[in-house]
Design a protein around this motif. Structure first.
Motif, PDB file in Angstrom:
ATOM      1  N   UNK A  79       0.791  -1.228   0.000  1.00  0.00           N
ATOM      2  CA  UNK A  79       0.000   0.000   0.000  1.00  0.00           C
ATOM      3  C   UNK A  79       0.819   1.271   0.000  1.00  0.00           C
ATOM      4  N   UNK A  80       2.135   1.159  -0.035  1.00  0.00           N
ATOM      5  CA  UNK A  80       2.925   2.388  -0.032  1.00  0.00           C
ATOM      6  C   UNK A  80       3.139   2.882  -1.457  1.00  0.00           C
TER       7      UNK A  80
ATOM      8  N   UNK B 198      -4.191  -0.814 -18.787  1.00  0.00           N
ATOM      9  CA  UNK B 198      -3.740  -2.116 -19.274  1.00  0.00           C
ATOM     10  C   UNK B 198      -2.999  -2.875 -18.169  1.00  0.00           C
ATOM     11  N   UNK B 199      -2.182  -2.143 -17.397  1.00  0.00           N
ATOM     12  CA  UNK B 199      -1.426  -2.799 -16.325  1.00  0.00           C
ATOM     13  C   UNK B 199      -2.341  -3.171 -15.157  1.00  0.00           C
ATOM     14  N   UNK B 200      -3.312  -2.286 -14.843  1.00  0.00           N
ATOM     15  CA  UNK B 200      -4.125  -2.510 -13.639  1.00  0.00           C
ATOM     16  C   UNK B 200      -5.062  -3.693 -13.772  1.00  0.00           C
ATOM     17  N   UNK B 201      -5.496  -3.987 -15.013  1.00  0.00           N
ATOM     18  CA  UNK B 201      -6.489  -5.048 -15.177  1.00  0.00           C
ATOM     19  C   UNK B 201      -5.897  -6.399 -14.808  1.00  0.00           C
ATOM     20  N   UNK B 202      -4.555  -6.513 -14.844  1.00  0.00           N
ATOM     21  CA  UNK B 202      -3.923  -7.778 -14.458  1.00  0.00           C
ATOM     22  C   UNK B 202      -3.790  -7.891 -12.940  1.00  0.00           C
TER      23      UNK B 202
ATOM     24  N   UNK C  21     -11.228   1.251 -18.653  1.00  0.00           N
ATOM     25  CA  UNK C  21     -10.908   2.413 -19.482  1.00  0.00           C
ATOM     26  C   UNK C  21     -11.712   3.630 -19.047  1.00  0.00           C
ATOM     27  N   UNK C  22     -12.989   3.384 -18.674  1.00  0.00           N
ATOM     28  CA  UNK C  22     -13.805   4.501 -18.204  1.00  0.00           C
ATOM     29  C   UNK C  22     -13.197   5.074 -16.932  1.00  0.00           C
ATOM     30  N   UNK C  23     -12.647   4.203 -16.102  1.00  0.00           N
ATOM     31  CA  UNK C  23     -12.080   4.655 -14.833  1.00  0.00           C
ATOM     32  C   UNK C  23     -10.867   5.564 -15.037  1.00  0.00           C
ATOM     33  N   UNK C  24     -10.073   5.304 -16.104  1.00  0.00           N
ATOM     34  CA  UNK C  24      -8.923   6.180 -16.349  1.00  0.00           C
ATOM     35  C   UNK C  24      -9.274   7.325 -17.289  1.00  0.00           C
TER      36      UNK C  24
ATOM     37  N   UNK D 259      -6.306   6.165  -8.298  1.00  0.00           N
ATOM     38  CA  UNK D 259      -6.241   4.718  -8.548  1.00  0.00           C
ATOM     39  C   UNK D 259      -5.488   4.013  -7.420  1.00  0.00           C
ATOM     40  N   UNK D 260      -4.420   4.660  -6.959  1.00  0.00           N
ATOM     41  CA  UNK D 260      -3.602   4.083  -5.888  1.00  0.00           C
ATOM     42  C   UNK D 260      -4.457   3.848  -4.644  1.00  0.00           C
ATOM     43  N   UNK D 261      -5.303   4.865  -4.343  1.00  0.00           N
ATOM     44  CA  UNK D 261      -6.126   4.759  -3.153  1.00  0.00           C
ATOM     45  C   UNK D 261      -7.253   3.748  -3.350  1.00  0.00           C
ATOM     46  N   UNK D 262      -7.939   3.846  -4.491  1.00  0.00           N
ATOM     47  CA  UNK D 262      -9.117   2.998  -4.691  1.00  0.00           C
ATOM     48  C   UNK D 262      -8.766   1.533  -4.850  1.00  0.00           C
TER      49      UNK D 262
END
Lengths: 271, 269
Positions: B30-31, B154-158, B126-129, B187-190
């Motif tokens: 989480x850091x 693309x990276x986050x979906x994995x 994609x909507x989220x970004x 994104x980091x927080x959510x």
């Protein structure tokens, strides 16, 4: 306005492009007419009428010896050889070029061999091919394949190996295996390059085809040209050469269209 | 708190050239780690080690207490400064790529219901970004900032355990960069991400990070500069920051949120 800034419009460019072609045509017609005024049986610069009647015999009349219309038989024979050869080239390039481009171990093992084969002048191998494969179709197809495939393979392998490392790393962080990487990342990006390579190889491919046909054949566009050369039949040779260029241009345009339709993403910057 | 990522006395050497030496780090889940340092101080080498592109010549790296395999895998996501997305795929297909690789071993393509599910998931990401309107667009038609948004989606979906960012906003205009900062913090927080970000922009490093690492050489031998490697010479904990969006709601402004923790600061080993 400076000369370097004068750009023709689309129609203007077509007009300008037509000028040299028309100039050559008109020059030929005048020269031909002048020669025929001196000597009505001149064979070197046949008149358009002579070419039409000579070609009419080949295009529309059945040759009593072979039972075929020679022009179409020649065209079919040549295109078949070219088609088979380019098909083999494409498949072997996809297979070998992709493996060489994607796998560093394969590149280290086979890269030298492909380069060594690519630098041999293919025509120098023609006697060997005739000895090994006989005088039939195989030797002619093999000449084109040996002449064209190594170039395509090297080109494709280079291109695939030059895909940015970042993309390959990214794909792996997304879970792609070597196979998935080759199939989904490397192959689609290799296809437009392969088509571009094929377009460039059409010229050499025709050279090898006509060379092989000139030496040993019984049909084919190259065979016909070299056969009628004995009778100074410029009225057949000139239309045949024009027909060969037309076929070559048609193939080039078809490949360009295929690339644009199938791989539109690679042509974004063209527009 | 057990560490997500542990580097235990890690060295990276090429022949007699030492790039990194004695890197000892524990990175908590989480850091948001910002990594700065002069050029050639081993920031990118450090990222390559964590990414698995290279193996340390000494020491070990543990991810979730398991030794890290020296090969890139889906547990670590990455966004580079350039070339992070596939130019031959539309935005949607770029984001679906991870799902397609996981779902179809051989063809790496999904069909039917599985495909629709992946498409929906990718479209949501994609909507989220902020690329909800650009699903069927090729990367070449996207601006630099939008391409980086795509690369992040693309990276986050994995669902990577660690997200590695290699100067992700370095090539962007200042205004776009502010937008991207807001996006990556959200994104980091959510998503509860653990982020390692290499950057040249010190302001960005302080603004985004919860912890700041500075890589540089501790000592330099003028006769053989390659014989000393770089390591994390500063290791500062930054006060958890607030989002610019919160600032408007009355929280403390951005400039005041940076406090330097002196524990372990500039410590000689």
């Amino acid at each position: 306005m400076r000369w370097v800034n004068i750009r023709p419009s689309r129609n203007g460019a077509m007009l300008l492009g037509a000028i040299p072609l028309l100039a050559i045509l008109v020059t030929y017609l005048f020269a031909s007419a002048a020669r025929h005024a001196d000597n009505p049986s001149d064979k070197l610069l046949p008149t358009p009428g002579a070419m039409v009647s000579a070609m009419h015999r080949l295009i529309a009349q059945v040759d009593p010896l072979s039972g075929n219309m020679l022009f179409w038989m020649d065209t079919a024979a040549s295109l078949q050889r070219l088609g088979i050869a380019l098909g083999i080239c494409t498949l072997s390039t996809l297979l070998v070029g992709m493996v060489l481009g994607v796998l560093p171990v394969a590149r280290a093992t086979l890269g030298g061999l492909v380069t060594a084969i690519a630098v041999i002048p293919p025509i120098a191998l023609l006697p060997i091919l005739f000895i090994v494969f006989g005088l039939g179709e195989t030797a002619k197809v093999a000449l084109i394949v040996i002449g064209v495939a190594p170039f395509l393979i090297r080109d494709l392998a280079d291109h695939v190996a030059r895909i940015p490392q970042e993309q390959l790393v990214k794909a792996q962080t997304l879970g792609a295996s070597s196979w998935q990487l080759a199939l989904r990342v490397a192959l689609p990006q290799a296809m437009p390059r392969l088509i571009a390579g094929l377009r460039l190889s059409l010229g050499p491919a025709w050279v090898y085809l006509i060379s092989a046909e000139a030496i040993a054949s019984d049909a084919g566009l190259g065979y016909r040209i070299f056969l009628v050369r004995r009778y100074l039949s410029m009225d057949v040779i000139i239309p045949y050469v024009a027909w060969i260029s037309l076929l070559a241009i048609a193939m080039d345009v078809a490949l360009a269209q295929l690339s644009r339709r199938g791989f539109a993403w690679a042509h974004r910057s063209d527009r | 708190m057990s560490a997500l990522l542990t580097l235990d006395n890690v060295w990276l050497e090429y022949g007699d050239k030492i790039v990194l030496e004695r890197v000892d780090l524990d990175i908590a889940e989480g850091s948001f780690i910002s990594i700065i340092g002069p050029s050639g101080a081993g920031k990118s080498s450090f990222l390559r080690l964590v990414l698995g592109q290279e193996a340390p010549s000494r020491g070990r790296i543990l991810l979730d207490d398991r030794p890290l395999v020296a090969e890139c895998g889906p547990d670590r996501g990455v966004v580079f400064q350039r070339y992070s997305v596939f130019p031959h795929l539309t935005a949607l297909r770029n984001v679906m790529f991870a799902r397609e690789c996981a779902g179809a071993r051989f063809t790496a393509r999904l069909f039917g219901r599985a495909r629709r599910a992946a498409e929906e998931e990718a479209a949501a990401m994609l909507a989220e970004v902020g690329l909800g309107d650009a699903l069927h667009v090729y990367p070449a038609q996207l601006s630099g900032g939008m391409q980086q948004r795509l690369a992040i989606a693309q990276a986050l979906i994995a669902r990577p355990r660690v997200l590695l960012l290699d100067e992700p906003f370095g090539a962007l205009d200042p205004g776009i960069r502010q937008d991207m900062h807001r996006l990556i913090l959200r994104l980091w927080r959510e998503h509860g991400l653990t982020v390692l970000m290499v950057t040249h922009d010190i302001g960005e490093a302080f603004k985004l990070g919860t912890r700041l690492l500075t890589f540089d050489k501790r000592r330099i031998d003028p006769h053989a500069p390659h014989r000393f490697g770089a390591t994390a010479i500063y290791d500062l904990a930054l006060k958890p920051h607030v989002l610019p969006a919160d600032t408007a709601a009355g929280a403390e402004p951005d400039a005041d949120v940076i406090t330097i923790d002196i524990i372990g600061n500039n410590r000689e080993k």
